[in-house]
Design a protein around this motif. Structure first.
Motif, PDB file in Angstrom:
ATOM      1  N   ASN A 137      -2.125   4.576  -0.436  1.00 26.99           N
ATOM      2  CA  ASN A 137      -2.286   6.053  -0.388  1.00 26.99           C
ATOM      3  C   ASN A 137      -3.381   6.367  -0.121  1.00 26.99           C
ATOM      4  O   ASN A 137      -4.201   7.837   0.044  1.00 26.99           O
ATOM      5  CB  ASN A 137      -1.540   6.594  -1.476  1.00 26.99           C
ATOM      6  N   GLY A 181       2.023   9.332  -2.160  1.00 30.90           N
ATOM      7  CA  GLY A 181       1.662   9.485  -0.841  1.00 30.90           C
ATOM      8  C   GLY A 181       0.344   9.327  -0.948  1.00 30.90           C
ATOM      9  O   GLY A 181      -0.490  10.140  -1.222  1.00 30.90           O
ATOM     10  N   PRO A 182      -0.256   9.201   1.118  1.00 31.00           N
ATOM     11  CA  PRO A 182      -0.831   8.952   1.432  1.00 31.00           C
ATOM     12  C   PRO A 182      -1.211  10.289   1.485  1.00 31.00           C
ATOM     13  O   PRO A 182      -3.264   9.940   1.338  1.00 31.00           O
ATOM     14  CB  PRO A 182      -1.221   8.719   2.548  1.00 31.00           C
TER      15      PRO A 182
END
Length: 260
Positions: A130, A240-241
């Motif tokens: 991420n 999440g990224p």
């Protein structure tokens, strides 16, 4: 008889659970409540579950927002012994969400914030895919500037909620009630920056009520992204990224501000 909201380790705790998970939440709620802050009432707690008074929610309104701002300022002013201090009387493990939270104490806010609130989450964020190497480098560079005292001031350690995103701010008929703290001694601007990060309703009204009780140090708006490094790092570690990208952006803005 009060209605009950019950949480268990299965739905709320860290993977595998930890005996301190709900004890830390209770300690935080009680410590914040000692300042007069509006927090959820604890009815029962064990290693496996916590029971809180059930809260019926309503629509946000301006009067409640301003009252919440004033209460938040009062809670911060109740203070903490040092930056990183846990709730009074609690010597177990702290958590933010499901992740461990350090309770190592410092006299300097910048060193505490960089070393204990941002850097510990960078490795898991990288391992999760991420956080890019380039963004990690930017965050570490920002942390060095923060740790050097670039944003330190004369503000004493505040008694902060520590995880004050919109989901932990409940609007009820009796006003705002806070839940799920990661309470510790920190900088008061951190709570306000987290409210801004996740879009709390009527935030301008909350800030107005806060300022009427304890005015913020001039330039606080410029430092919002500095105080968002912590929640962004925590979220980059597991959500999440997009959070890694936002963390890198906030780090570059923080470095640019420190060099002004």
């Amino acid at each position: 008889m009060s209605r009950v909201f019950r949480k268990t380790l299965r739905g709320s705790g860290p993977p595998g659970g930890h005996r301190d998970f709900f004890a830390a939440e209770v300690a935080g709620l009680r410590w914040l409540a000692d300042s007069g802050a509006p927090v959820a009432k604890v009815l029962a707690v064990s290693e496996d579950a916590i029971e809180l008074e059930y809260l019926d929610t309503t629509r946000p309104d301006r009067e409640a927002a301003r009252a919440f701002g004033a209460a938040l300022a009062g809670m911060h002013d109740a203070g903490a012994p040092r930056f990183g201090s846990p709730p009074a009387g609690f010597d177990g493990r702290l958590f933010i969400g499901r992740r461990p939270l350090s309770s190592i104490e410092y006299d300097s806010w910048g060193e505490f914030y960089a070393r204990e609130r941002v850097e510990p989450y960078l490795r898991p964020a990288r391992e999760a895919g991420n956080l890019t190497a380039e963004d990690e480098d930017a965050v570490r560079a920002a942390c060095e500037l923060v740790a050097s005292g670039a944003f330190d001031d004369d503000e004493p350690a505040a008694r902060i909620h520590g995880d004050l995103w919109n989901g932990n701010v409940l609007w009820t008929s009796q006003g705002v009630v806070m839940i799920d703290p990661a309470a510790h001694g920190g900088h008061r601007e951190t709570d306000l920056a987290m409210l801004a990060l996740f879009g709390c309703p009527l935030l301008d009204e909350i800030i107005d009520g806060y300022q009427e009780t304890h005015p913020l140090v001039p330039g606080w708006q410029d430092r919002v992204e500095v105080h968002q490094l912590h929640p962004l790092a925590v979220h980059a570690a597991g959500h999440g990224p997009g959070y890694g990208t936002a963390l890198g952006r906030a780090a570059r803005a923080s470095s640019a501000l420190a060099r002004r």
